[in-house]
Design an enzyme around this catalytic site. Structure first.
Site, PDB file in Angstrom:
ATOM      1  N   LEU A   1      35.345  27.227  26.618  1.00  0.00           N
ATOM      2  CA  LEU A   1      35.688  27.700  27.954  1.00  0.00           C
ATOM      3  C   LEU A   1      35.757  29.218  27.949  1.00  0.00           C
ATOM      4  O   LEU A   1      36.149  29.827  26.949  1.00  0.00           O
ATOM      5  CB  LEU A   1      37.047  27.133  28.399  1.00  0.00           C
ATOM      6  CG  LEU A   1      37.146  25.614  28.568  1.00  0.00           C
ATOM      7  CD1 LEU A   1      38.588  25.222  28.876  1.00  0.00           C
ATOM      8  CD2 LEU A   1      36.208  25.101  29.638  1.00  0.00           C
ATOM      9  N   ASP A   2      35.400  29.838  29.076  1.00  0.00           N
ATOM     10  CA  ASP A   2      35.575  31.279  29.226  1.00  0.00           C
ATOM     11  C   ASP A   2      37.045  31.637  29.062  1.00  0.00           C
ATOM     12  O   ASP A   2      37.938  30.805  29.289  1.00  0.00           O
ATOM     13  CB  ASP A   2      35.116  31.730  30.614  1.00  0.00           C
ATOM     14  CG  ASP A   2      33.616  31.616  30.802  1.00  0.00           C
ATOM     15  OD1 ASP A   2      32.893  31.544  29.796  1.00  0.00           O
ATOM     16  OD2 ASP A   2      33.169  31.599  31.967  1.00  0.00           O
ATOM     17  N   LYS A   3      37.297  32.874  28.705  1.00  0.00           N
ATOM     18  CA  LYS A   3      38.677  33.332  28.469  1.00  0.00           C
ATOM     19  C   LYS A   3      39.604  32.999  29.637  1.00  0.00           C
ATOM     20  O   LYS A   3      40.709  32.495  29.439  1.00  0.00           O
ATOM     21  CB  LYS A   3      38.698  34.846  28.223  1.00  0.00           C
ATOM     22  CG  LYS A   3      40.092  35.391  27.944  1.00  0.00           C
ATOM     23  CD  LYS A   3      40.089  36.888  27.713  1.00  0.00           C
ATOM     24  CE  LYS A   3      39.915  37.652  29.002  1.00  0.00           C
ATOM     25  NZ  LYS A   3      40.123  39.113  28.828  1.00  0.00           N
TER      26      LYS A   3
ATOM     27  N   THR B   1      39.222  30.805  32.047  1.00  0.00           N
ATOM     28  CA  THR B   1      39.169  29.415  32.504  1.00  0.00           C
ATOM     29  C   THR B   1      40.158  28.599  31.685  1.00  0.00           C
ATOM     30  O   THR B   1      40.206  28.708  30.458  1.00  0.00           O
ATOM     31  CB  THR B   1      37.754  28.840  32.346  1.00  0.00           C
ATOM     32  OG1 THR B   1      36.848  29.606  33.138  1.00  0.00           O
ATOM     33  CG2 THR B   1      37.699  27.389  32.781  1.00  0.00           C
TER      34      THR B   1
END
Length: 283
Positions: A127-129, A131
C-alpha cells in the site's frame, strides 16, 4: 525452521524430485537454493535429480532467516492473523511499506521485524504510505513464491464528493507522467487499467465507494477517480480537496486468498479508520 513433508503417489513414479517440487509450487530459484541438508527423501539427503518411487517421503527444510531491516523498539502495527506461513497486518496511514529516503526505521518492514524476528519481510500486497489497510506478508520463501502466482483479491474503500454515479467501470490506460518518478496519468499509450466501483454509503455531500481492481497499476484508483472528475478527498497529487483530511481517503478493507500451503480459503476485513469515518459525521 520451517519443514514441509510430502508423500508421493503413483503419478510421480519415475519422475524427479525437481518435477515433484515444481508441481507443489516451488520456483526454480527455491529449488536451486535448497542447500545441503535442506532436501531429504525417505530421511536421507538427496539431490533434485533423484528419481522417485510411489510412497516416497520428500522433505524440504527452510532455516530461520533474519530481518534485513532494523526492528522498531515499540511496534504499533496491528497483527490481524499469523501462522507458520503468512501474516496479515493492518497498516495505518502515514506508514510506508518499505524503507526509502527519510524513512529508515518507521516502515511496515521495521514493525514486521519486531514482530517476526526469524522471518524476512516479503510483502505479498503493498500500500502507498498514506493509504491505510490490510497487508499480506509471506513468512517464508515458499509461501512468497506460491502467492506471487496466485494474487489475493482486495477491496478498497474511498471517499469522494459530488454527484458520482452509484456504480461504474473505468477502463482507461495508465502511464507514468513525463519527468515524474511517482505521478501517473491516463494516456492512450499506457498499460490497460480497469477499475470497478460502487457506492456503499453516502451523506448529502460524501460517498464511500467500494472499489475492485482488474489490474494493479501504480496509483490506479487515484488516477482513475481523478480522471472521471471525482478525485479522492485528501489526494493532493491528483486534485483532491484537502480541507477535511490530509491524506488520500483510501483504505484496503478486505482481502481474500487461498492459503499458499493448506489451500484453505481465507478472508479478512478491517473497518475504515477514524479520519475517513469523520468525513461522514462532519456532513
Amino acid at each position: 525452521m520451517r519443514r514441509f513433508v510430502y508423500k508421493t503417489d503413483k503419478s510421480f513414479e519415475g519422475k524427479t524430485v525437481k518435477t515433484f517440487l515444481q508441481y507443489r509450487g516451488y520456483s526454480a530459484e527455491i529449488i536451486k537454493g535448497l542447500k545441503k541438508g535442506g532436501l531429504l527423501v525417505n530421511g536421507s539427503e538427496a539431490y533434485t535429480i533423484r528419481t522417485l518411487s510411489e510412497n516416497d517421503i520428500v522433505e524440504t527444510i527452510f532455516e530461520d532467516e533474519y530481518p534485513d531491516t532494523e526492528p522498531c523498539v515499540n511496534p504499533q502495527i496491528k497483527l490481524i492473523y499469523s501462522d507458520d506461513d503468512i501474516a496479515v497486518l493492518y497498516k495505518p496511514p502515514y506508514v510506508p511499506t518499505h524503507q526509502s529516503i527519510g524513512h529508515y526505521n518507521d516502515t511496515l518492514a521495521n514493525h514486521f521485524a519486531a514482530l517476526f524476528p526469524h522471518s524476512r519481510f516479503r510483502a505479498v500486497t503493498r500500500l502507498d504510505k498514506n493509504t491505510s489497510g490490510l497487508c499480506l506478508v509471506a513468512l517464508n520463501r515458499l509461501s512468497a513464491a506460491i502467492m506471487c502466482k496466485n494474487r489475493p483479491k482486495k477491496l478498497y474503500y474511498a471517499v469522494v464528493k459530488g454527484n458520482i454515479p452509484d456504480h461504474g467501470t473505468i477502463n482507461a490506460p495508465i502511464e507514468r507522467e513525463n519527468d515524474s518518478v511517482i505521478k501517473r496519468i491516463v494516456d492512450p499509450n499506457g498499460k490497460p487499467s480497469v477499475t470497478h466501483y460502487k457506492t456503499v454509503r453516502q451523506t448529502d455531500n460524501s460517498k464511500l465507494l467500494e472499489i475492485a481492481l482488474e489490474t494493479g497499476r501504480t496509483h490506479q484508483i487515484r488516477v482513475h477517480m481523478s480522471y472521471i472528475g471525482f478525485p479522492l478527498l485528501g489526494d493532493e497529487m491528483y486534485g483532491g480537496d484537502m480541507t477535511e483530511i490530509k491524506r488520500q481517503a483510501l483504505h484496503c478493507g478486505y482481502i481474500d486468498f487461498l492459503h499458499p500451503i493448506t489451500k484453505e480459503k481465507m478472508s479478512f476485513s478491517y473497518p475504515i479508520p477514524d479520519d475517513m469515518e469523520r468525513l461522514f459525521s462532519a456532513d
